[in-house]
Design an enzyme around this catalytic site. Structure first.
Site, mmCIF file in Angstrom:
data_model
loop_
_atom_site.group_PDB
_atom_site.id
_atom_site.type_symbol
_atom_site.label_atom_id
_atom_site.label_comp_id
_atom_site.label_asym_id
_atom_site.label_seq_id
_atom_site.Cartn_x
_atom_site.Cartn_y
_atom_site.Cartn_z
ATOM 1 N N TYR A 1 -5.763 11.040 3.964
ATOM 2 C CA TYR A 1 -4.367 11.390 3.696
ATOM 3 C C TYR A 1 -4.283 12.169 2.376
ATOM 4 O O TYR A 1 -5.308 12.585 1.836
ATOM 5 C CB TYR A 1 -3.501 10.116 3.700
ATOM 6 N N GLN B 1 0.844 -1.203 0.000
ATOM 7 C CA GLN B 1 0.000 0.000 0.000
ATOM 8 C C GLN B 1 0.880 1.254 0.000
ATOM 9 O O GLN B 1 1.723 1.445 0.871
ATOM 10 C CB GLN B 1 -0.935 0.025 1.217
ATOM 11 N N GLY C 1 -9.478 -6.279 8.946
ATOM 12 C CA GLY C 1 -8.342 -5.577 9.535
ATOM 13 C C GLY C 1 -8.007 -6.121 10.908
ATOM 14 O O GLY C 1 -7.211 -7.056 11.049
ATOM 15 N N ARG C 2 -8.664 -5.568 11.935
ATOM 16 C CA ARG C 2 -8.332 -5.952 13.318
ATOM 17 C C ARG C 2 -8.351 -7.457 13.573
ATOM 18 O O ARG C 2 -7.459 -7.951 14.282
ATOM 19 C CB ARG C 2 -9.261 -5.206 14.286
ATOM 20 N N ARG D 1 -7.608 2.351 -2.848
ATOM 21 C CA ARG D 1 -8.482 2.319 -1.668
ATOM 22 C C ARG D 1 -9.122 3.681 -1.450
ATOM 23 O O ARG D 1 -8.414 4.699 -1.446
ATOM 24 C CB ARG D 1 -7.676 1.928 -0.428
HETATM 25 C C1 LIG Z 1 -3.877 -0.801 13.927
HETATM 26 C C2 LIG Z 1 -4.521 -0.326 12.662
HETATM 27 C C3 LIG Z 1 -3.735 0.158 11.633
HETATM 28 C C4 LIG Z 1 -4.308 0.562 10.422
HETATM 29 N N1 LIG Z 1 -3.490 0.965 9.394
HETATM 30 C C5 LIG Z 1 -4.021 1.236 8.175
HETATM 31 C C6 LIG Z 1 -3.176 1.509 7.069
HETATM 32 O O1 LIG Z 1 -1.939 1.479 7.160
HETATM 33 N N2 LIG Z 1 -3.764 1.790 5.873
HETATM 34 C C7 LIG Z 1 -5.133 1.824 5.717
HETATM 35 O O2 LIG Z 1 -5.614 2.091 4.616
HETATM 36 N N3 LIG Z 1 -5.960 1.522 6.753
HETATM 37 C C8 LIG Z 1 -5.431 1.220 7.965
HETATM 38 N N4 LIG Z 1 -6.259 0.847 9.000
HETATM 39 C C9 LIG Z 1 -7.706 0.644 8.742
HETATM 40 C C10 LIG Z 1 -7.969 -0.839 8.435
HETATM 41 O O3 LIG Z 1 -7.374 -1.227 7.204
HETATM 42 C C11 LIG Z 1 -9.476 -1.119 8.334
HETATM 43 O O4 LIG Z 1 -10.027 -0.263 7.371
HETATM 44 C C12 LIG Z 1 -10.208 -0.937 9.653
HETATM 45 O O5 LIG Z 1 -9.524 -1.545 10.729
HETATM 46 C C13 LIG Z 1 -11.637 -1.493 9.568
HETATM 47 O O6 LIG Z 1 -11.600 -2.896 9.285
HETATM 48 P P1 LIG Z 1 -11.862 -3.983 10.452
HETATM 49 O O7 LIG Z 1 -13.210 -3.613 11.049
HETATM 50 O O8 LIG Z 1 -11.892 -5.313 9.791
HETATM 51 O O9 LIG Z 1 -10.775 -3.825 11.468
HETATM 52 C C14 LIG Z 1 -5.716 0.482 10.240
HETATM 53 C C15 LIG Z 1 -6.517 -0.001 11.295
HETATM 54 C C16 LIG Z 1 -5.943 -0.418 12.482
HETATM 55 C C17 LIG Z 1 -6.816 -0.993 13.567
#
Ligand SMILES: Cc1cc2nc3c(=O)[nH]c(=O)nc-3n(C[C@H](O)[C@H](O)[C@H](O)COP(=O)(O)O)c2cc1C
Length: 364
Positions: A181, A100, A319-320, A228
């Site tokens: 961003y 990314q 994600g999480r 994205r």
């Molecule tokens: C610890 C953490 C770091 C993240 N870093 C990024 C990132 O580097 N780039 C991005 O586009 N989204 C980032 N996100 C957002 C996640 O990709 C995702 O959109 C978000 O956690 C919702 O998905 P989930 O409900 O499955 O966790 C981050 C989220 C978390 C919790």
């Protein structure tokens, strides 16, 4: 053997995926201040290679694009070398991975910039929230407005980063135009008050993300480039929405559709909030784009199974859940309980604790 659509193979442009579960990009900030990825990332990503597609943590395309300490970059040879074993480890286990590509725009601090320079943005509008520096959390520095003549240099930084990502062995790149961003700061009229060809009308505000995708596609092939978007998140800095998100992002999606990109990836709602808000029609966005679609945000097993079955998404990104479940795909397949969500103290920074020490359920 399950016949569930979620676990069936598929294809995103040139990238063949073994199943429809993607690992969402997750910043973990375990690198060093030179943007060199930690060697621990080899194990971290390798253990998650059963995802159909891993999208890497956001990775800085330039020193100027950096907004958080200890995040990795892809603009120096040493950074490229540090990523190579990561791509190798994922491929050795049959996985696929894209990098990314990230420029934070106004979400930075002078201490992270070359010679303490102010961060750059479409307009000199200060961001709220906090950024993570070597000294802990600090408010972002006031940004300076980019001159029109500087924009080509930023596009060139994306192209160099994408080429470097391929050199490092990745299957492609994801252009990070989400979470408020740089690219999203250009898209939204709340953060873009420019009067040149990159500001004002919807066509002008979406010009930079389009030109970045076009240039990167020209360099490494459109079928290895995803993007994205997050039309309805306030994300970092409580960034206000665009005044007409459906129209603005719809226009962008339609234009991106002409490039033949590998996929469109959307955070459907407030990042880390509830799954699928009613305030925005993501399926309309998907139709405007016309290519493969990855959905993300607050998915559970049930919602993901239904989404894949009904065709609401070609892939679902978690994600999480991937932080504390390295073998998430297997757990979903076998309907095994998921490990509790990782504590936030493990999200960013530190070492192996809360990073590489989550067990597979079979080895529990
Ligand atoms: C610890 C953490 C770091 C993240 N870093 C990024 C990132 O580097 N780039 C991005 O586009 N989204 C980032 N996100 C957002 C996640 O990709 C995702 O959109 C978000 O956690 C919702 O998905 P989930 O409900 O499955 O966790 C981050 C989220 C978390 C919790």
């Amino acid at each position: 053997m399950t016949t569930e659509a979620l676990f069936s193979p598929g294809r995103l442009g040139a990238i063949e995926v073994a199943n429809r579960v993607a690992m969402a990009p997750l910043t973990r900030a375990r690198g060093d201040m030179e943007g060199i990825q930690t060697p621990l990332a080899v194990e971290y990503y390798g253990k998650r290679a059963s995802a159909g597609l891993i999208i890497s943590e956001a990775t800085n395309i330039s020193r100027q694009g950096r907004g958080y300490a200890f995040t990795p970059g892809i603009y120096t040879d040493t950074q490229v070398e540090a990523w190579k074993p990561v791509a190798r480890a994922v491929h050795a286990r049959g996985g696929k991975m894209v990098l990314q590509l990230w420029h934070v725009g106004r979400f930075s601090h002078a201490s992270l910039q070359e010679n303490g320079a102010p961060p750059v943005a479409p307009s000199a509008i200060e961001a709220g929230d906090m950024v993570f520096t070597e000294h802990g959390f600090e408010p972002p520095s006031k940004p300076r407005e980019l001159e029109t003549g500087e924009i080509d240099g930023i596009i060139a930084d994306y192209v160099r980063a994408a080429r470097n990502a391929r050199t490092a062995g990745f299957d492609g790149v994801e252009i990070h135009a989400a979470n408020c961003y740089l690219l999203e700061q250009f898209i939204r009229d709340s953060t873009n008050h420019r009067t040149d060809r990159y500001g004002g009308s919807i066509e002008n505000r979406t010009r930079l993300p389009f030109e970045v995708c076009e240039a990167v596609a020209g360099a490494i092939g459109a079928d290895r480039v995803g993007i994205r978007l997050s039309p309805v998140t306030h994300s970092v800095g409580a960034t206000p929405f665009d005044s007409e998100p459906q129209k603005t992002y719809g226009f962008l999606a339609e234009r991106l559709g002409t490039l033949g990109l590998a996929y469109l990836h959307c955070i459907e709602g407030q990042t880390r909030g509830a799954n699928l808000p009613e305030s925005f029609d993501f399926q309309a966005l998907r139709r405007s784009f016309g290519g493969s679609y990855i959905a993300n945000n607050g998915f559970t097993r049930e919602i993901a199974l239904t989404a894949a079955r009904s065709g609401r998404a070609d892939m679902v990104a978690f994600g999480r859940p991937f932080i504390s479940n390295p073998d998430l795909v297997e757990r979903l397949r076998q309907d095994e309980p998921l490990a509790p969500e990782a504590h936030k103290e493990f999200f960013y920074g530190g070492g192996s604790r809360g990073y590489t020490d989550w067990p597979d359920f079979v080895s529990r």
